[in-house]
Design a protein around this motif. Sequence first.
Motif, PDB file in Angstrom:
ATOM      1  N   LEU A 166       0.835  -1.208   0.000  1.00  0.00           N
ATOM      2  CA  LEU A 166       0.000   0.000   0.000  1.00  0.00           C
ATOM      3  C   LEU A 166       0.866   1.254   0.000  1.00  0.00           C
ATOM      4  N   MET A 167       1.906   1.231   0.834  1.00  0.00           N
ATOM      5  CA  MET A 167       2.798   2.395   0.914  1.00  0.00           C
ATOM      6  C   MET A 167       3.512   2.633  -0.405  1.00  0.00           C
ATOM      7  N   ALA A 168       3.938   1.513  -1.037  1.00  0.00           N
ATOM      8  CA  ALA A 168       4.750   1.628  -2.249  1.00  0.00           C
ATOM      9  C   ALA A 168       3.980   2.279  -3.396  1.00  0.00           C
ATOM     10  N   PHE A 169       2.661   2.194  -3.376  1.00  0.00           N
ATOM     11  CA  PHE A 169       1.867   2.758  -4.460  1.00  0.00           C
ATOM     12  C   PHE A 169       2.057   4.271  -4.591  1.00  0.00           C
ATOM     13  N   PHE A 170       2.138   4.965  -3.481  1.00  0.00           N
ATOM     14  CA  PHE A 170       2.182   6.431  -3.633  1.00  0.00           C
ATOM     15  C   PHE A 170       3.332   7.115  -2.902  1.00  0.00           C
ATOM     16  N   GLN A 171       4.082   6.373  -2.088  1.00  0.00           N
ATOM     17  CA  GLN A 171       5.137   7.044  -1.328  1.00  0.00           C
ATOM     18  C   GLN A 171       6.264   7.541  -2.232  1.00  0.00           C
ATOM     19  N   GLY A 172       6.599   6.772  -3.269  1.00  0.00           N
ATOM     20  CA  GLY A 172       7.643   7.207  -4.202  1.00  0.00           C
ATOM     21  C   GLY A 172       7.249   8.510  -4.890  1.00  0.00           C
ATOM     22  N   PRO A 173       6.059   8.533  -5.533  1.00  0.00           N
ATOM     23  CA  PRO A 173       5.619   9.784  -6.164  1.00  0.00           C
ATOM     24  C   PRO A 173       5.474  10.924  -5.156  1.00  0.00           C
ATOM     25  N   ALA A 174       5.021  10.616  -3.931  1.00  0.00           N
ATOM     26  CA  ALA A 174       4.884  11.676  -2.920  1.00  0.00           C
ATOM     27  C   ALA A 174       6.251  12.256  -2.576  1.00  0.00           C
ATOM     28  N   LEU A 175       7.247  11.380  -2.492  1.00  0.00           N
ATOM     29  CA  LEU A 175       8.599  11.877  -2.191  1.00  0.00           C
ATOM     30  C   LEU A 175       9.114  12.748  -3.333  1.00  0.00           C
ATOM     31  N   ALA A 176       8.838  12.326  -4.567  1.00  0.00           N
ATOM     32  CA  ALA A 176       9.285  13.122  -5.718  1.00  0.00           C
ATOM     33  C   ALA A 176       8.670  14.521  -5.669  1.00  0.00           C
ATOM     34  N   MET A 177       7.371  14.584  -5.335  1.00  0.00           N
ATOM     35  CA  MET A 177       6.703  15.889  -5.240  1.00  0.00           C
ATOM     36  C   MET A 177       7.310  16.727  -4.121  1.00  0.00           C
ATOM     37  N   LEU A 178       7.500  16.090  -2.973  1.00  0.00           N
ATOM     38  CA  LEU A 178       7.998  16.808  -1.790  1.00  0.00           C
ATOM     39  C   LEU A 178       9.429  17.315  -2.007  1.00  0.00           C
ATOM     40  N   MET A 179      10.276  16.430  -2.516  1.00  0.00           N
ATOM     41  CA  MET A 179      11.684  16.797  -2.663  1.00  0.00           C
ATOM     42  C   MET A 179      11.883  17.868  -3.734  1.00  0.00           C
ATOM     43  N   THR A 180      11.193  17.717  -4.864  1.00  0.00           N
ATOM     44  CA  THR A 180      11.354  18.750  -5.892  1.00  0.00           C
ATOM     45  C   THR A 180      10.786  20.075  -5.384  1.00  0.00           C
ATOM     46  N   GLY A 181       9.686  19.994  -4.659  1.00  0.00           N
ATOM     47  CA  GLY A 181       9.087  21.224  -4.130  1.00  0.00           C
ATOM     48  C   GLY A 181       9.982  21.918  -3.117  1.00  0.00           C
ATOM     49  N   LEU A 182      10.622  21.135  -2.270  1.00  0.00           N
ATOM     50  CA  LEU A 182      11.416  21.724  -1.188  1.00  0.00           C
ATOM     51  C   LEU A 182      12.842  22.066  -1.613  1.00  0.00           C
ATOM     52  N   LEU A 183      13.359  21.341  -2.614  1.00  0.00           N
ATOM     53  CA  LEU A 183      14.778  21.501  -2.936  1.00  0.00           C
ATOM     54  C   LEU A 183      15.051  22.160  -4.284  1.00  0.00           C
ATOM     55  N   TRP A 184      14.005  22.265  -5.146  1.00  0.00           N
ATOM     56  CA  TRP A 184      14.256  22.776  -6.495  1.00  0.00           C
ATOM     57  C   TRP A 184      13.308  23.943  -6.769  1.00  0.00           C
ATOM     58  N   LYS A 185      13.873  25.113  -6.910  1.00  0.00           N
ATOM     59  CA  LYS A 185      13.044  26.314  -7.060  1.00  0.00           C
ATOM     60  C   LYS A 185      12.250  26.324  -8.364  1.00  0.00           C
ATOM     61  N   ARG A 186      12.720  25.604  -9.361  1.00  0.00           N
ATOM     62  CA  ARG A 186      12.078  25.649 -10.674  1.00  0.00           C
ATOM     63  C   ARG A 186      10.851  24.720 -10.771  1.00  0.00           C
ATOM     64  N   ALA A 187      10.660  23.845  -9.766  1.00  0.00           N
ATOM     65  CA  ALA A 187       9.522  22.917  -9.818  1.00  0.00           C
ATOM     66  C   ALA A 187       8.199  23.692  -9.813  1.00  0.00           C
ATOM     67  N   THR A 188       7.257  23.234 -10.650  1.00  0.00           N
ATOM     68  CA  THR A 188       5.969  23.931 -10.725  1.00  0.00           C
ATOM     69  C   THR A 188       4.823  23.014 -10.282  1.00  0.00           C
ATOM     70  N   GLY A 189       3.695  23.634  -9.969  1.00  0.00           N
ATOM     71  CA  GLY A 189       2.531  22.879  -9.496  1.00  0.00           C
ATOM     72  C   GLY A 189       2.014  21.906 -10.550  1.00  0.00           C
ATOM     73  N   THR A 190       1.978  22.358 -11.807  1.00  0.00           N
ATOM     74  CA  THR A 190       1.501  21.475 -12.878  1.00  0.00           C
ATOM     75  C   THR A 190       2.392  20.245 -12.984  1.00  0.00           C
ATOM     76  N   GLY A 191       3.681  20.471 -12.968  1.00  0.00           N
ATOM     77  CA  GLY A 191       4.631  19.358 -13.035  1.00  0.00           C
ATOM     78  C   GLY A 191       4.444  18.411 -11.860  1.00  0.00           C
ATOM     79  N   ALA A 192       4.262  18.983 -10.656  1.00  0.00           N
ATOM     80  CA  ALA A 192       4.127  18.161  -9.451  1.00  0.00           C
ATOM     81  C   ALA A 192       2.888  17.265  -9.533  1.00  0.00           C
ATOM     82  N   ILE A 193       1.773  17.836  -9.974  1.00  0.00           N
ATOM     83  CA  ILE A 193       0.523  17.048 -10.018  1.00  0.00           C
ATOM     84  C   ILE A 193       0.610  15.945 -11.072  1.00  0.00           C
TER      85      ILE A 193
END
Lengths: 532, 77
Positions: free
Chosen positions: A425-452
């Motif tokens: 259950l965790m594996a289904f969305f934790q990877g994508p959630a981490l990608a969203m979180l890390m790009t959002g917190l660490l990369w200034k160029r990340a955008t909302g459209t890209g994240a979703i």
Amino acid sequence: MTNLATIDYVMLAVYLIGTMALGVYIGRRLKTGSDLFLAGRSLPWWAIGMSLVATDIGGTDIIGVGGQAYRYGMAVSNFEWIGCIPAMIIAAFVFVPFFWRTGVYTIPELMERRFNVGARTLLSFCWVVFMACNLGIMLLASAKLMSVLLGWDQSMAIWVTAIMVGVYTIFGGLAAVVYTDVIQCAVMIGGCLIVLVIGLAEVGGPAGLRASLEKLEQERTAASSAEDPGGTENTTISEDDKYLALVLPVDTKTPFPWTGILFGLALILSPAYWIGNQAIVQRSLGAKSDFQAKAAYIMGALLKNIIPIIVAVPGLIALIKFPELRDGDHAFPTLVAQLLPSGLRGVFLASFLAALMSSIDSYLNSSASLLTNDFYKRFARPDASDRQLLLIGRIATTILLVWAIYFAFLIIHMQSGIYAIFQTLMAFFQGPALAMLMTGLLWKRATGTGAIIGFLAGICTAVALYTLNQPAVYEALCWEPLFQIKEPFLYFSVWAFLVALVLIIVISLLTKREPDEKIRYCVFGEIKKETV
Amino acid sequence: MTILHTIGDFVRDSLGLIPLFYIRILFVAILVALLIWVLSLPNRETTPPDTKPTWSNNLKTWAAITLLLQIAIYSIF
């Protein structure tokens, strides 16, 4: 084992009544939604640290990790060691103080500040679904143990546990959750330690255990060679998979090849859990200061060192003492039933309930926090008062509890191991959630459209891989299985993370840059030392 | 065989060529790198504000102990 002595019931009753009384006492002080969800930002580091460990080690872990150790050996300990400690230390010094200073209630709330409301809603929805299902899994874990230990009907066990935890979580909120977790952490470690010590004495101490395991490995190798000279048979554990080894080869027959442990667990699932899991992060948001939040994570990491020793090693002891068990999940309960004397069985049962309750109460409180803050307050009543949020939070907790009971009954006859259901259950969305979180917190160029888009594509990838790896599906397609190991949930998370990450990067570069006020919510943005 | 099988087999076969001994070194090296990073953090990030820093209230000490235990575990097993 159904013959608990009076002293066992007394020990159990003392623990349960004490825990519920403490929770209800704390609940009398609650006045606002902030009290319910963040304990009024008054929690000390030592309580949070113990609560982090108690929350993470649920009934699923005592039963599930013991069961996996019985089936596959100590490699399951990676989930508590390299699969926790590095991420906890990085979280402590980089992310947790940052989260605390932003003043948010939930991690998805931070994603709205950084990206947009869509990112917040999606992330929050996934966490609520995961936590709600996980609550059912945890209730089922309790039922399994109680059916062995007390001879209770599993249905009754589910109802009893749910009502006990529900009472103090609904009334006491995060403060009750954390302070009862302190007791539960101590009881849990103490109870498992008793099983470990008595179990080790039964098998001749650590040296005796090691010798017995080596003998078992030799017998297994001999049997495997005799039955399958070509080495093509898919056995439970292969010749290279030593019971005490932590690092297993890529072609291991266990679910723990080093590639999955390193790339799937240590680099993806673990950071996603310790940095992005609302149930975990929420208690650090309730700390008195950002330094106390950091200290709590470090204390949790220190305690984590002993957890596999007290939870996984008993699984190995059970393997030596009771090698004929059909279900690995029965390893720990059987050990308790057969080895512990009266009185100590009651202590262990209390410790198991402690582990179970400490996780259920946390997930209940956190999922209610998400429902209340990310859905009710965000969409239905943005102007809701703190007292209204308190009421809604309690109603949400009750609804989630009812759902958890329903879900536990739904999966009661599933054959797959409890731990595997949880991890899948965790594996289904934790990877994508981490990608969203890390790009959002660490990369200034990340955008909302890209994240979703990246997040959704990552989840679709994990679900597709899971579906294609089901025997009914790949046999219908005349395919070979996609993965060579059993329960390849670690690989689902790797591929889901990579797909999400690549898409977030590509789409972000193709879409308009986020305004400067959103960039402030990057870890290395302008917010660093401010409190919002 | 599909493209997914081809990719999966290529990745698995490539990583399977690395001897397990080097992988164990990699696990320990990650923990050592983390330990070095922790020890290099500035004291203002790891000690309580407005309090005289001592070894016991410096979070570096406890993080380092935690990581040293992990390094020992992964070196032995």
